[in-house]
Write a protein that holds these residues in place. Structure first.
Motif, PDB file in Angstrom:
ATOM      1  N   TRP A  47     -50.413  -0.992  40.776  1.00 50.37           N
ATOM      2  CA  TRP A  47     -50.479  -1.912  39.643  1.00 50.37           C
ATOM      3  C   TRP A  47     -50.485  -3.371  40.086  1.00 50.37           C
ATOM      4  CZ3 TRP A  47     -52.567  -0.202  35.643  1.00 50.37           C
ATOM      5  CH2 TRP A  47     -52.279   1.046  35.092  1.00 50.37           C
ATOM      6  N   ASP A  48     -49.712  -3.713  41.084  1.00 50.48           N
ATOM      7  CA  ASP A  48     -49.694  -5.112  41.537  1.00 50.48           C
ATOM      8  C   ASP A  48     -51.085  -5.573  41.966  1.00 50.48           C
ATOM      9  OD1 ASP A  48     -47.040  -5.415  41.003  1.00 50.48           O
ATOM     10  OD2 ASP A  48     -46.354  -5.215  43.070  1.00 50.48           O
ATOM     11  N   GLU A  49     -51.827  -4.682  42.607  1.00 50.61           N
ATOM     12  CA  GLU A  49     -53.186  -5.003  43.023  1.00 50.61           C
ATOM     13  C   GLU A  49     -54.097  -5.168  41.813  1.00 50.61           C
ATOM     14  OE1 GLU A  49     -57.018  -2.718  45.087  1.00 50.61           O
ATOM     15  OE2 GLU A  49     -55.103  -1.679  44.802  1.00 50.61           O
ATOM     16  N   LEU A  50     -53.989  -4.258  40.861  1.00 49.83           N
ATOM     17  CA  LEU A  50     -54.873  -4.299  39.701  1.00 49.83           C
ATOM     18  C   LEU A  50     -54.573  -5.487  38.791  1.00 49.83           C
ATOM     19  CD1 LEU A  50     -55.041  -0.509  38.713  1.00 49.83           C
ATOM     20  CD2 LEU A  50     -56.515  -1.799  40.268  1.00 49.83           C
ATOM     21  N   TYR A  51     -53.304  -5.898  38.738  1.00 48.84           N
ATOM     22  CA  TYR A  51     -52.907  -6.978  37.827  1.00 48.84           C
ATOM     23  C   TYR A  51     -53.291  -8.374  38.325  1.00 48.84           C
ATOM     24  CZ  TYR A  51     -49.898  -3.708  35.225  1.00 48.84           C
ATOM     25  OH  TYR A  51     -49.402  -2.676  34.466  1.00 48.84           O
ATOM     26  N   GLU A  52     -53.782  -8.472  39.517  1.00 49.84           N
ATOM     27  CA  GLU A  52     -54.114  -9.780  40.079  1.00 49.84           C
ATOM     28  C   GLU A  52     -55.092 -10.531  39.167  1.00 49.84           C
ATOM     29  OE1 GLU A  52     -55.884 -11.706  44.239  1.00 49.84           O
ATOM     30  OE2 GLU A  52     -55.915  -9.548  43.904  1.00 49.84           O
ATOM     31  N   GLY A  53     -54.675 -11.723  38.732  1.00 56.30           N
ATOM     32  CA  GLY A  53     -55.517 -12.559  37.894  1.00 56.30           C
ATOM     33  C   GLY A  53     -55.395 -12.320  36.402  1.00 56.30           C
ATOM     34  N   TRP A  54     -54.573 -11.345  35.992  1.00 57.84           N
ATOM     35  CA  TRP A  54     -54.411 -11.073  34.561  1.00 57.84           C
ATOM     36  C   TRP A  54     -53.637 -12.212  33.884  1.00 57.84           C
ATOM     37  CZ3 TRP A  54     -53.497  -5.387  32.763  1.00 57.84           C
ATOM     38  CH2 TRP A  54     -54.487  -4.561  33.318  1.00 57.84           C
TER      39      TRP A  54
END
Length: 311
Positions: A273-280
């Motif tokens: 999740w930390d990777e996917l949330y980048e820039g949210w």
């Protein structure tokens, strides 16, 4: 409709009029195991999502550069150059590199929190609906290496609460000839059925014999959706349009008071999740399940292979 496609035994019936009658909505849902909604979403919402998903394919060189983006026409030489294991990865019809980019899209995950969707499932459940964060995009490239998803029940793969429902929403117009979803009406009432190994997403095929149920299906337009119970048998139809990409969303919901299996809170794919949330920018979409007080149930691998339940 493609004249080679025979009409379904049963045609989908629009459940939209039932939205104002929740008791009737629940009765029909329990009887049929699914609900079909015509033009549930605004077409513009779906086409905006289509533009996002096809934009990722365009970046990866997997769309025909000479065709309009929204037509979703594959770059066949590039697709044919992919290895079967690349394109069959995780049952989503495209490569891991493409899928990582899709899973990083904030708008893709935000769609599962659509207020109209949460209201509909709240009425169906008779309580607050919880959207699983494990959202799935099917980005089915036009390739002979891809196998059609066989008949199956989602509960084998999700577990947790049997009252979990899946929303299948086409991202664009998906007639039966492009490979829409077909539902075995009433099969939710047959309980958990036996399976056998199969090619296609999920790797398991439900054993069907002498059940007395009939398949229901229809031609989907952008904005339509079908929702179904975790024990309802469903399958994909074959894509008979050479060169056309088929896009759809799998979004899952359950009553917030029901137990859950931990994997339903993890990303779909080998991501973090930390990777996917980048820039949210929307904090309300990140780790929102940590505000819940779930009872967790372990995944039971044994129920995936009940071969004694055969004809």
């Amino acid at each position: 409709m493609d004249p080679a496609i025979k009409p379904a035994t049963r045609a989908f019936e629009d459940a939209t009029p039932l939205l104002s009658r929740p008791e009737e909505l629940r009765r029909v849902a329990a009887e049929k195991g699914y609900l079909f909604f015509k033009h549930f979403f605004a077409r513009d919402e779906i086409m905006a999502m289509r533009c996002l998903l096809l934009g990722v394919l365009q970046e990866e060189g997997l769309l025909d550069p000479g065709k309009p983006l929204l037509d979703g026409i594959g770059n066949q030489p590039a697709i044919d150059g992919l290895q079967p294991e690349e394109i069959n990865w995780n049952g989503i019809g495209t490569t891991q590199q493409v899928y990582r980019k899709v899973q990083k899209l904030e708008a893709f995950h935000a769609f599962a929190h659509h207020p109209k969707m949460l209201a509909m499932f709240g009425g169906l459940f008779g309580e607050r609906a919880f959207p699983h964060p494990r959202n799935i995009a099917r980005i089915m490239l036009p390739s002979e290496a891809l196998k059609v998803t066989p008949p199956h029940q989602d509960f084998l793969h999700i577990q947790g609460s049997a009252d979990t429902w899946t929303c299948w929403a086409p991202v664009g117009d998906v007639p039966r000839s492009l490979g829409g979803l077909s539902i075995l009406e009433g099969s939710n009432n047959a309980g958990l059925l036996g399976v056998t190994a199969a090619e296609g997403a999920g790797g398991l095929e439900t054993i069907l014999c002498n059940l007395g149920y009939e398949w229901a299906e229809g031609d989907y337009e952008a904005g339509d959706m079908v929702v179904f119970h975790s024990l309802t048998v469903h399958k994909a139809l074959p894509n008979r349009h050479p060169g056309r990409v088929r896009l759809s969303l799998d979004l899952r919901y359950q009553p917030a008071s029901q137990p859950i299996e931990n994997a339903s809170l993890m990303p779909h794919g080998p991501f973090e999740w930390d990777e996917l949330y980048e820039g949210w920018t929307r904090e309300d979409l990140m780790y929102y399940w940590k505000r819940e007080a779930f009872d967790f149930v372990p995944f039971d691998e044994s129920i995936r292979w009940q071969k004694d339940k055969i004809c």
